[in-house]
Design an enzyme around this catalytic site. Structure first.
Site, PDB file in Angstrom:
ATOM      1  NE  ARG A  21      42.426 -11.613   7.578  1.00 47.73           N
ATOM      2  CZ  ARG A  21      42.309 -10.338   7.890  1.00 47.73           C
ATOM      3  NH1 ARG A  21      42.359  -9.811   8.920  1.00 47.73           N
ATOM      4  NH2 ARG A  21      41.979  -9.527   6.803  1.00 47.73           N
ATOM      5  CG  ASN A  39      45.984 -11.454   6.756  1.00 43.78           C
ATOM      6  OD1 ASN A  39      45.553 -12.609   6.522  1.00 43.78           O
ATOM      7  ND2 ASN A  39      45.340 -10.541   6.122  1.00 43.78           N
TER       8      ASN A  39
END
Length: 92
Positions: A21, A39
Site C-alpha cells: 500500500r 487492505n
C-alpha cells in the site's frame, strides 16, 4: 483519452504486510492521482485511483509490472467516470 476516470483495481497475491500500500501510494502521488489503497479481509488490496485515463493506465501497468513489494498474482480492474470525492492518496 485523457478524461478523468476512476480506476478500481483488486490486487490478488501476497500483497499485505509487505509495504504494497505504501508503494502504491508513492507511485500514485508521483503520477498526480488521488484515491486510496485499502487492505481487504481476504488478503487482497483494493486500489482506487482518479485522474486522467492515461495516467491511471500507467498506475495499472505498474501494479502489474512485477516490481511491486510482495507478489502480485492477478489484478482485476474496472473503470467508471471520476466521482471527484477523493483528495490526496491514502493508505487505509
Amino acid at each position: 483519452m485523457n478524461e478523468a476516470v476512476r480506476l478500481s483495481a483488486w490486487v490478488h497475491g501476497g500483497v499485505q504486510g509487505v509495504g504494497f500500500r505504501w508503494w502504491t501510494r508513492a507511485r500514485a502521488l508521483e503520477l498526480g492521482l488521488t484515491g486510496h489503497a485499502t487492505n481487504a479481509k481476504d488478503g487482497r488490496v483494493h486500489v482506487v485511483a482518479e485522474g486522467p485515463r492515461s495516467v491511471c493506465e500507467r498506475l495499472l501497468e505498474l501494479l502489474r509490472s512485477g516490481t511491486t513489494p510482495g507478489r502480485v498474482a492477478l489484478v482485476v480492474e474496472s473503470w467508471e467516470p471520476a466521482r471527484g470525492d477523493v483528495t490526496g492518496f491514502e493508505e487505509r
